[in-house]
Scaffold this motif. Structure first.
Motif, mmCIF file in Angstrom:
data_model
loop_
_atom_site.group_PDB
_atom_site.id
_atom_site.type_symbol
_atom_site.label_atom_id
_atom_site.label_comp_id
_atom_site.label_asym_id
_atom_site.label_seq_id
_atom_site.Cartn_x
_atom_site.Cartn_y
_atom_site.Cartn_z
ATOM 1 N N ASN A 294 0.828 -1.207 0.000
ATOM 2 C CA ASN A 294 0.000 0.000 0.000
ATOM 3 C C ASN A 294 0.866 1.262 0.000
ATOM 4 O O ASN A 294 0.533 2.252 -0.669
ATOM 5 N N MET A 295 1.947 1.217 0.758
ATOM 6 C CA MET A 295 2.836 2.377 0.822
ATOM 7 C C MET A 295 3.444 2.681 -0.547
ATOM 8 O O MET A 295 3.448 3.822 -1.012
ATOM 9 N N TRP A 296 3.934 1.657 -1.211
ATOM 10 C CA TRP A 296 4.605 1.878 -2.501
ATOM 11 C C TRP A 296 3.621 2.181 -3.625
ATOM 12 O O TRP A 296 3.993 2.771 -4.634
ATOM 13 N N ARG A 297 2.358 1.807 -3.463
ATOM 14 C CA ARG A 297 1.335 2.161 -4.448
ATOM 15 C C ARG A 297 0.736 3.546 -4.193
ATOM 16 O O ARG A 297 -0.013 4.066 -5.024
ATOM 17 N N SER A 298 1.075 4.126 -3.035
ATOM 18 C CA SER A 298 0.525 5.439 -2.686
ATOM 19 C C SER A 298 1.259 6.546 -3.436
ATOM 20 O O SER A 298 2.248 6.311 -4.134
ATOM 21 N N GLU A 299 0.771 7.767 -3.262
ATOM 22 C CA GLU A 299 1.382 8.926 -3.906
ATOM 23 C C GLU A 299 2.341 9.655 -2.970
ATOM 24 O O GLU A 299 2.685 10.824 -3.219
ATOM 25 N N GLN A 300 2.788 8.982 -1.937
ATOM 26 C CA GLN A 300 3.749 9.585 -1.016
ATOM 27 C C GLN A 300 5.083 9.839 -1.717
ATOM 28 O O GLN A 300 5.464 9.098 -2.630
ATOM 29 N N PRO A 301 5.829 10.881 -1.327
ATOM 30 C CA PRO A 301 7.153 11.134 -1.918
ATOM 31 C C PRO A 301 8.093 9.959 -1.681
ATOM 32 O O PRO A 301 7.946 9.213 -0.707
ATOM 33 N N LEU A 302 9.062 9.796 -2.573
ATOM 34 C CA LEU A 302 9.991 8.674 -2.487
ATOM 35 C C LEU A 302 10.713 8.609 -1.138
ATOM 36 O O LEU A 302 10.832 7.513 -0.564
ATOM 37 N N PRO A 303 11.229 9.727 -0.587
ATOM 38 C CA PRO A 303 11.886 9.632 0.728
ATOM 39 C C PRO A 303 10.959 9.077 1.817
ATOM 40 O O PRO A 303 11.409 8.332 2.695
ATOM 41 N N VAL A 304 9.687 9.440 1.774
ATOM 42 C CA VAL A 304 8.724 8.935 2.760
ATOM 43 C C VAL A 304 8.540 7.432 2.579
ATOM 44 O O VAL A 304 8.485 6.676 3.559
ATOM 45 N N LYS A 305 8.451 6.990 1.334
ATOM 46 C CA LYS A 305 8.295 5.553 1.067
ATOM 47 C C LYS A 305 9.518 4.766 1.554
ATOM 48 O O LYS A 305 9.377 3.690 2.151
#
Length: 485
Positions: A294-305
């Motif tokens: 779910n985290m990697w499919r989200s639109e969160q910035p790369l550093p957050v992922k």
């Protein structure tokens, strides 16, 4: 060329690389935390003209040594009585029920809105109790305290304003204090490790805008955040970490305040510590299995992922350390008899420098927690902490593997002795001396053999590692047997 020695060296090298990455992540958080402290923590928001309604939930299960203490502490919270509701969520099957009922009746007679909630069954354990308590309650904010906590009277007045300042704040988490840090060596070691999490990790992640976690207790939720994220789930042993990730993936913001301290009691015996460690490490693996995709499919910035991945996979380090430890004994003989791998071993020695950031990480936390303690006390205490942590690797690695495999296990609460409570005590046990404790003793002998072999073969490269492992596993085995006798 022998295949087995090559395979052994390659596997050991991969373990070192993983440790290097883990250590680098801790170094990054230390730098972020120090930068945040140097900049200065944001000032607290002003008190509101009108205070909102707050529900205080106290989940309990067989805690007769501390039940009266936590109920009295919740009842002493300095907050408008007409806006406060205390829920004692009691799943107990022993004398805790009667003790809780008596204290609830006492405070209700004083005019407090306090209720004693007993479910028909313990389905879903703590998460199920929290969810059950919310079903017939509509208060805007929810504070949660486990049985071992003793919140200060001004806790709500210091934390509620953060929600009113920003409507996107879903959680306010505070730092855990330690009521019995100096009770024993075991409690001092636990405090040492927990201080690093609360003074470095939580501060570093918050300052950089990374995901943090509600720590299960000593904090508050906005009720709308709980509902929006899907409520409490019962499919992991760390319901707090699970809901934290679901809420932050939905866009809610978490606030962490290290200057607000919620005092709590540390486990004082080994079986209690092991039950806590099993729940935390297995639950973290279960949550990683549930949310990494779910985290990697989200639109969160790369550093957050990337930081979230590091966060969720933290517990996997126990598997790597356990594998590395098992490989290290035959590696003594490979080092002694296969001189063609000398360059590889020298490279491995360079990678061992990767442990240096961990020294920096724990030292920084130690200085922040105990600024008055002399420097000379740190090295020995750090080595002892490292040794005991290594001794827990078999226990914790098993928990992580079970978590990744999806094996369901019951929620085993961490029993409390009741620091500062009356002399009446009940000794709760979480289990006897099982096969795992015996295996820990066998491993202590195994690493002692590696230690002696290295000395005999005049190869001292792994001697420090084997010394720490021998002491750690022997100590864990000894205390496990002693505390169950």
């Amino acid at each position: 060329m022998a295949v087995l020695p090559i395979l052994l060296v390659v596997l050991y090298g991969l373990c070192l690389l993983f440790i290097l990455g883990f250590s680098a992540g801790q170094w990054q958080l230390t730098r972020l935390a120090l930068r945040a402290y140097a900049k200065g923590l944001p000032p607290p928001p002003p008190a509101p003209a009108k205070w909102p309604r707050v529900l205080v939930q106290l989940p309990l299960y067989n805690e007769q040594n501390v039940v009266e203490r936590i109920i009295d502490a919740a009842a002493a919270l300095d907050y408008p009585t007409d806006l406060l509701h205390i829920q004692v969520l009691d799943d107990s099957t022993d004398a805790t029920v009667a003790l809780a009922e008596a204290r609830v009746a006492y405070h209700a007679a004083r005019g407090l809105r306090i209720s004693h909630v007993c479910r028909p069954n313990r389905e879903g354990y703590k998460a199920g109790a929290l969810r059950y308590g919310l079903e017939e309650n509509a208060d805007e904010f929810v504070a949660i305290f486990d049985a071992d906590f003793v919140p200060d009277p001004d806790f709500l007045r210091r934390t509620i304003p953060y929600f009113l300042q920003d409507k996107q704040v879903g959680v306010v988490q505070t730092r855990w204090g330690h009521l019995n840090e100096d009770e024993s060596l075991l409690t001092r070691l636990q405090a040492f490790g927990l201080n690093a999490h609360f003074l470095i990790e939580q501060v570093g992640r918050t300052s950089a805008g990374f995901f943090i976690n509600f720590n299960g207790t000593g904090g508050l939720w906005r009720r709308a955040c709980i509902d929006d994220a899907g409520g409490w789930h019962t499919d992991t042993l760390t319901e707090d970490l699970d809901l934290s990730y679901r809420a932050q993936l939905r866009g809610w913001r978490f606030v962490y305040r290290p200057e607000i301290v919620a005092p709590a009691e540390l486990p004082a015996v080994m079986d209690a510590l092991k039950s806590q460690q099993f729940r935390w490490t297995k639950g973290a693996a279960e949550t990683a299995h549930k949310h990494l995709g779910n985290m990697w499919r989200s639109e969160q910035p790369l550093p957050v992922k990337l930081q979230a991945t590091f966060h969720l996979l933290n517990s996997s380090v126990y598997i790597v350390i356990m594998l590395m430890a098992l490989l290290s004994v035959p590696l003594v003989f490979v080092r002694a008899h296969y001189h063609e791998y000398k360059a590889v071993f020298q490279l491995a020695s360079v990678f061992l420098i990767g442990f240096t950031p961990l020294i920096y990480y724990y030292y920084t936390a130690w200085r922040l927690a105990h600024p008055d303690k002399p420097l000379w006390r740190y090295p020995g205490f750090f080595l002892l902490f490292l040794s005991v942590s290594m001794g827990l690797t078999l226990h914790n690695a098993r928990a992580v593997i079970l978590g990744w495999l999806g094996r369901r296990t019951p929620f085993v609460r961490t029993p409390k002795a009741g620091t500062g409570s009356p002399a009446r005590k009940r000794r709760y046990r979480t289990g006897g001396v099982g096969w795992l404790v015996i295996l820990e003793g066998v491993l202590a002998a195994y690493f002692a053999f590696g230690l002696v072999a290295g000395i005999y073969l005049d190869d001292f490269g792994l001697l420090p590692f084997h010394s720490l492992l021998t002491i750690g596993f022997a100590a864990i085995c000894y205390f496990s047997i002693r505390d169950n006798s």
